[in-house]
Design a protein around this motif. Structure first.
Motif, mmCIF file in Angstrom:
data_model
loop_
_atom_site.group_PDB
_atom_site.id
_atom_site.type_symbol
_atom_site.label_atom_id
_atom_site.label_comp_id
_atom_site.label_asym_id
_atom_site.label_seq_id
_atom_site.Cartn_x
_atom_site.Cartn_y
_atom_site.Cartn_z
ATOM 1 N N GLY A 195 4.847 1.574 -7.953
ATOM 2 C CA GLY A 195 5.200 2.024 -6.609
ATOM 3 C C GLY A 195 5.605 3.481 -6.568
ATOM 4 O O GLY A 195 5.313 4.195 -5.600
ATOM 5 N N ALA A 196 6.280 3.948 -7.632
ATOM 6 C CA ALA A 196 6.734 5.344 -7.665
ATOM 7 C C ALA A 196 5.594 6.313 -7.946
ATOM 8 O O ALA A 196 5.371 7.257 -7.185
ATOM 9 N N ILE A 197 4.859 6.088 -9.023
ATOM 10 C CA ILE A 197 3.877 7.081 -9.476
ATOM 11 C C ILE A 197 2.693 7.200 -8.526
ATOM 12 O O ILE A 197 2.081 8.251 -8.388
ATOM 13 N N PHE A 198 2.365 6.102 -7.813
ATOM 14 C CA PHE A 198 1.264 6.152 -6.859
ATOM 15 C C PHE A 198 1.744 6.240 -5.415
ATOM 16 O O PHE A 198 0.937 6.230 -4.492
ATOM 17 N N ARG A 199 3.077 6.301 -5.235
ATOM 18 C CA ARG A 199 3.661 6.366 -3.891
ATOM 19 C C ARG A 199 3.129 5.232 -3.019
ATOM 20 O O ARG A 199 2.689 5.433 -1.884
ATOM 21 N N ALA A 200 3.156 4.048 -3.589
ATOM 22 C CA ALA A 200 2.627 2.865 -2.911
ATOM 23 C C ALA A 200 3.584 1.702 -3.144
ATOM 24 O O ALA A 200 3.312 0.816 -3.952
ATOM 25 N N PRO A 201 4.743 1.683 -2.447
ATOM 26 C CA PRO A 201 5.772 0.674 -2.734
ATOM 27 C C PRO A 201 5.330 -0.768 -2.476
ATOM 28 O O PRO A 201 5.648 -1.660 -3.258
ATOM 29 N N LEU A 202 4.610 -1.006 -1.386
ATOM 30 C CA LEU A 202 4.153 -2.371 -1.105
ATOM 31 C C LEU A 202 3.155 -2.834 -2.156
ATOM 32 O O LEU A 202 3.255 -3.951 -2.680
ATOM 33 N N ALA A 203 2.210 -1.981 -2.485
ATOM 34 C CA ALA A 203 1.215 -2.332 -3.499
ATOM 35 C C ALA A 203 1.862 -2.544 -4.860
ATOM 36 O O ALA A 203 1.444 -3.412 -5.627
ATOM 37 N N GLY A 204 2.901 -1.765 -5.159
ATOM 38 C CA GLY A 204 3.593 -1.935 -6.438
ATOM 39 C C GLY A 204 4.197 -3.321 -6.574
ATOM 40 O O GLY A 204 4.077 -3.969 -7.618
ATOM 41 N N ALA A 205 4.825 -3.807 -5.491
ATOM 42 C CA ALA A 205 5.428 -5.145 -5.520
ATOM 43 C C ALA A 205 4.369 -6.226 -5.685
ATOM 44 O O ALA A 205 4.523 -7.154 -6.480
ATOM 45 N N LEU A 206 3.275 -6.119 -4.942
ATOM 46 C CA LEU A 206 2.206 -7.113 -5.034
ATOM 47 C C LEU A 206 1.481 -7.032 -6.376
ATOM 48 O O LEU A 206 1.084 -8.056 -6.939
ATOM 49 N N PHE A 207 1.321 -5.822 -6.888
ATOM 50 C CA PHE A 207 0.653 -5.629 -8.173
ATOM 51 C C PHE A 207 1.426 -6.340 -9.284
ATOM 52 O O PHE A 207 0.838 -7.005 -10.135
ATOM 53 N N ALA A 208 2.745 -6.213 -9.255
ATOM 54 C CA ALA A 208 3.573 -6.835 -10.291
ATOM 55 C C ALA A 208 3.439 -8.351 -10.276
ATOM 56 O O ALA A 208 3.491 -8.998 -11.329
ATOM 57 N N SER A 428 -3.477 -6.776 -4.258
ATOM 58 C CA SER A 428 -2.674 -5.570 -4.477
ATOM 59 C C SER A 428 -3.531 -4.313 -4.472
ATOM 60 O O SER A 428 -3.094 -3.251 -4.025
ATOM 61 N N THR A 429 -4.775 -4.432 -4.937
ATOM 62 C CA THR A 429 -5.664 -3.264 -4.973
ATOM 63 C C THR A 429 -6.038 -2.824 -3.563
ATOM 64 O O THR A 429 -6.103 -1.623 -3.277
ATOM 65 N N ILE A 430 -6.290 -3.775 -2.684
ATOM 66 C CA ILE A 430 -6.601 -3.447 -1.291
ATOM 67 C C ILE A 430 -5.466 -2.633 -0.675
ATOM 68 O O ILE A 430 -5.690 -1.588 -0.045
ATOM 69 N N ILE A 431 -4.239 -3.104 -0.880
ATOM 70 C CA ILE A 431 -3.074 -2.418 -0.310
ATOM 71 C C ILE A 431 -2.849 -1.077 -0.998
ATOM 72 O O ILE A 431 -2.544 -0.070 -0.336
ATOM 73 N N MET A 432 -3.018 -1.039 -2.320
ATOM 74 C CA MET A 432 -2.742 0.193 -3.056
ATOM 75 C C MET A 432 -3.675 1.320 -2.626
ATOM 76 O O MET A 432 -3.232 2.453 -2.376
ATOM 77 N N VAL A 433 -4.969 1.029 -2.539
ATOM 78 C CA VAL A 433 -5.925 2.066 -2.140
ATOM 79 C C VAL A 433 -5.645 2.531 -0.718
ATOM 80 O O VAL A 433 -5.748 3.722 -0.408
ATOM 81 N N SER A 434 -5.258 1.609 0.141
ATOM 82 C CA SER A 434 -4.920 1.994 1.515
ATOM 83 C C SER A 434 -3.686 2.890 1.550
ATOM 84 O O SER A 434 -3.628 3.861 2.322
ATOM 85 N N GLU A 435 -2.702 2.597 0.692
ATOM 86 C CA GLU A 435 -1.470 3.388 0.682
ATOM 87 C C GLU A 435 -1.678 4.777 0.081
ATOM 88 O O GLU A 435 -1.150 5.768 0.591
ATOM 89 N N ILE A 436 -2.437 4.869 -1.008
ATOM 90 C CA ILE A 436 -2.574 6.179 -1.667
ATOM 91 C C ILE A 436 -3.550 7.087 -0.933
ATOM 92 O O ILE A 436 -3.575 8.295 -1.188
ATOM 93 N N THR A 437 -4.341 6.530 -0.007
ATOM 94 C CA THR A 437 -5.229 7.356 0.805
ATOM 95 C C THR A 437 -4.731 7.503 2.233
ATOM 96 O O THR A 437 -5.254 8.324 2.990
ATOM 97 N N GLY A 438 -3.723 6.699 2.609
ATOM 98 C CA GLY A 438 -3.194 6.772 3.967
ATOM 99 C C GLY A 438 -4.177 6.284 5.008
ATOM 100 O O GLY A 438 -4.086 6.662 6.183
ATOM 101 N N ASN A 439 -5.124 5.440 4.605
ATOM 102 C CA ASN A 439 -6.185 5.005 5.518
ATOM 103 C C ASN A 439 -6.284 3.489 5.534
ATOM 104 O O ASN A 439 -6.718 2.888 4.554
ATOM 105 N N TYR A 440 -5.863 2.882 6.636
ATOM 106 C CA TYR A 440 -5.959 1.429 6.791
ATOM 107 C C TYR A 440 -7.125 1.026 7.692
ATOM 108 O O TYR A 440 -7.359 -0.149 7.924
ATOM 109 N N SER A 441 -7.863 2.000 8.204
ATOM 110 C CA SER A 441 -8.950 1.687 9.127
ATOM 111 C C SER A 441 -10.146 1.058 8.419
ATOM 112 O O SER A 441 -11.012 0.473 9.069
ATOM 113 N N LEU A 442 -10.195 1.186 7.097
ATOM 114 C CA LEU A 442 -11.292 0.575 6.329
ATOM 115 C C LEU A 442 -10.855 -0.733 5.686
ATOM 116 O O LEU A 442 -11.444 -1.160 4.695
ATOM 117 N N LEU A 443 -9.855 -1.364 6.269
ATOM 118 C CA LEU A 443 -9.322 -2.584 5.665
ATOM 119 C C LEU A 443 -10.374 -3.687 5.582
ATOM 120 O O LEU A 443 -10.458 -4.407 4.578
#
Length: 629
Positions: A195-208, A428-443
């Motif tokens: 969550g810290a290194i990729f600035r993706a807190p939600l994805a970090g929790a789901l990834f774990a 978790s990958t779906i959420i992580m890519v959306s968070e690190i790109t700031g783009n949820y329109s391609l969900l």
């Protein structure tokens, strides 16, 4: 170590045996993971600046959201004046020395820190009771900073995940928590690091919670602690960034791709097939290279240097092959700068360069980490998937120019689909890519690609320490014993038709001794004249009287029986029954009528209960296997 000892004493002074313990512990893990991410990021930049930059003259491109500690207004002019011209051969020297230093540190201080750290954390969760040696995160941090800072092709998530996991494991051990709690803290540390290194807190929790299993199973106990620790680590890490970057996604705020038609899902489905084939090739190449290095008759500490040298040689060769195009050197280090261009201006890069970077990045990553070098595999996966996706988007645009209008969007979807297939972590990958790109329109297309890649890549495993599901994990074998038994009752196991030898309470010891010779029964219910059970005795109870024949005629069953005994009824759950077996250490228990405890219905043996459990467990496994197909 003195500080850690005192800190451990400080922790143990608190009573954490309460429902609020996870809040306290998750905050601690999040703070340490966030600080660890800051230290690792800074250390990597220091190594990179004083080796690749100052010696080889190579400045690795960054993403829009990354921050360089050497880019302040005060020293920009000084850096420009002292800038060293690029030397491919010095780069080769630097990367080789970096691999050598990394190998010497790892194999002399913590051999378990070699390779990609996420797999080591997964293994510790499943098979090592959540235990990670305290020195491992420190060694991993230094070794990975040397690997990445000198040009090795790897990602940042492995060492950061291991820093968080290692601290979580240490706290759990220090507080003398159970193995289950220590495992949860380890996983929460992984989530905090990601969550810290990729600035993706939600994805970090789901990834774990998701990365532990290959069949899209979730470790539900982990999600809340991991979410809390991920939020804290993300906040701590962002405090180290300039104000304008603190809440900016890793790849900036300008990636605003859209889906304009349902028909676009067709080319995205085609992309999924291409990504799946690429992921299979990546995993096969990675572990094939790893096997070759393991078979190499060289001391393990020197193998990362060989891998680093070959990595640099491939990068330099590609540089000259493409007429000294500096973009080709993105096959080294993280490659995030090239990925930034692929997501914003894929047309300028072109299909040949995109596919070349993706293909060669597979081998440079395999050489760097497969040789024993230290680093993560998620970062390179993003570069490979994004490059393949953008190249596929450009190709499909030529076929359907009216349908495929944003080839860069395929790069973004490619990042998610590629890793979802290789690592078996679609959600978790779906959420992580959306968070690190700031783009949820391609969900929608991201979900489609990730799901299809996950299904198509069932036979490949980037993380080989994953278990298929909760049911298969050694960490949960005891849990499933309880779950299976709690859902079953005594009536499911014992046989009321089985004949049992009952002993009248007035029967003499002499008659009892002679009757034991003709039976395999070990426990004997004693009944009164009305046939109601009043006690029970075992062979061992009779054995105490065998050497005193004068008592054989005098003693009766009532004298040797246990009048205070444990009874069970057909409605009792088998978990409770197993606890009673264990508590009094007997092999059989009398089953009595629920409404009239004096009415004996039969006897239940411990072996019967265990046999029934094994049968139910096999049924559960078969169901799990069927659902995983």
């Amino acid at each position: 170590m003195f500080f850690l000892k005192k800190f451990g004493e400080f922790l143990t002074s608190f009573d954490l045996k309460t429902s609020s313990k996870w809040f306290v512990l998750s905050c601690l893990i999040g703070i340490v993971a966030g600080l660890g991410a800051i230290v690792f990021d800074a250390l990597t930049q220091v190594v990179q600046h004083h080796s690749l930059g100052s010696i080889a003259g190579f400045e690795h491109p960054q993403t829009v959201g990354e921050h360089s500690i050497y880019e302040s207004e005060e020293n920009k002019n000084e850096l420009e004046v002292n800038k060293v011209s690029f030397s491919p051969w010095l780069l080769l020297v630097v990367i080789t020395l970096g691999g050598l230093a990394s190998g010497l540190i790892v194999y002399n201080f913590a051999p378990e820190a070699e390779g990609h750290g996420t797999d080591a954390a997964i293994d510790a969760f499943h098979t090592k009771r959540g235990l990670i040696k305290l020195r491992v995160p420190f060694v991993k941090t230094i070794a990975s900073a040397l690997t990445l800072g000198t040009g090795g092709s790897a990602g940042r998530e492995g060492p950061i995940a291991q820093i968080g996991a290692g601290f979580g494991s240490w706290v759990g051990t220090t507080l003398k928590l159970s193995a289950r709690d220590r495992r949860i803290m380890l996983a929460a540390g992984v989530g905090a690091g990601i969550g810290a290194i990729f600035r993706a807190p939600l994805a970090g929790a789901l990834f774990a919670a998701e990365i532990l299993y290959s069949n899209a199973d979730f470790e539900s106990d982990v999600i809340v602690p991991a979410a809390m620790s991920s939020i804290i680590s993300y906040s701590v890490y962002c405090l180290s960034l300039p104000q304008n970057l603190r809440f900016m996604p890793l790849f900036g705020n300008e990636l605003h791709h859209t889906v304009d038609s349902h028909a676009e899902l067709i080319p995205y489905a085609i992309l999924s097939v291409v990504l799946s084939l690429s992921a299979m090739f990546y995993v096969k190449a990675f572990y094939g290279t790893n096997r070759l290095f393991k078979a190499l008759p060289v001391k393990p500490m020197f193998k990362p240097a060989i891998g680093a040298f070959l990595t640099g040689l491939v990068g330099v060769g590609l540089y000259y092959l493409f007429q000294k195009d500096m973009r080709t050197l993105s096959v080294l280090s993280t490659g995030y700068g090239f990925l930034q261009d692929a997501l914003t201006s894929a047309v300028d890069l072109g299909i040949p360069l995109l596919l070349t970077i993706a293909f060669v990045k597979v081998f440079t990553t395999s050489l760097t980490i497969g040789s024993g070098g230290s680093g993560g595999v998620f970062g390179p996966s993003m570069v490979i998937g994004g490059s393949v996706g953008a190249a596929t988007g450009l190709f499909l645009q030529r076929l359907w120019p009216g349908l495929v209008t944003q080839p860069e969007a395929y790069g973004l979807v490619g990042m998610a689909g590629f890793f979802a297939g290789a690592a078996h972590a679609p959600i978790s990958t779906i959420i992580m890519v959306s968070e690190i790109t700031g783009n949820y329109s391609l969900l929608l297309p991201t979900m489609l690609a990730s799901t299809l890649c996950f299904v198509l890549c069932q036979r490949v495993h980037l993380y080989q320490k994953q278990y298929p599901s909760l049911l298969d994990s050694p960490a949960h074998r005891g849990d499933f014993l309880i779950d299976v038994l709690e859902g079953s009752h005594v009536s499911d196991v014992f046989d009321p038709e089985r004949k049992i030898q009952l002993i009248p309470e007035s029967k003499s010891l002499d008659e009892i001794v002679h009757s034991l010779a003709g039976t395999q029964q070990h426990y004997f219910p004693v009944v009164d004249d009305a046939g109601k059970i009043v006690g029970i005795f075992s062979e061992d109870d009779v054995r105490a009287y065998l050497y005193d024949e004068t008592l054989w005629k005098l003693a009766v069953a009532r004298d040797i029986m246990q009048s205070e005994f444990v009874k069970i009824s057909p409605g009792d759950d088998l978990n409770t029954v197993m606890q009673r077996f264990t508590a009094i250490n007997v092999e059989s228990l009398p089953v009595v009528d629920e409404n009239d405890p004096g009415v004996l219905l039969g006897m239940l043996n411990r072996k019967e209960t265990i046999g029934y459990y094994n049968q139910q467990l096999m049924k559960c496994k078969r169901v799990g296997e069927d659902s995983g197909e």
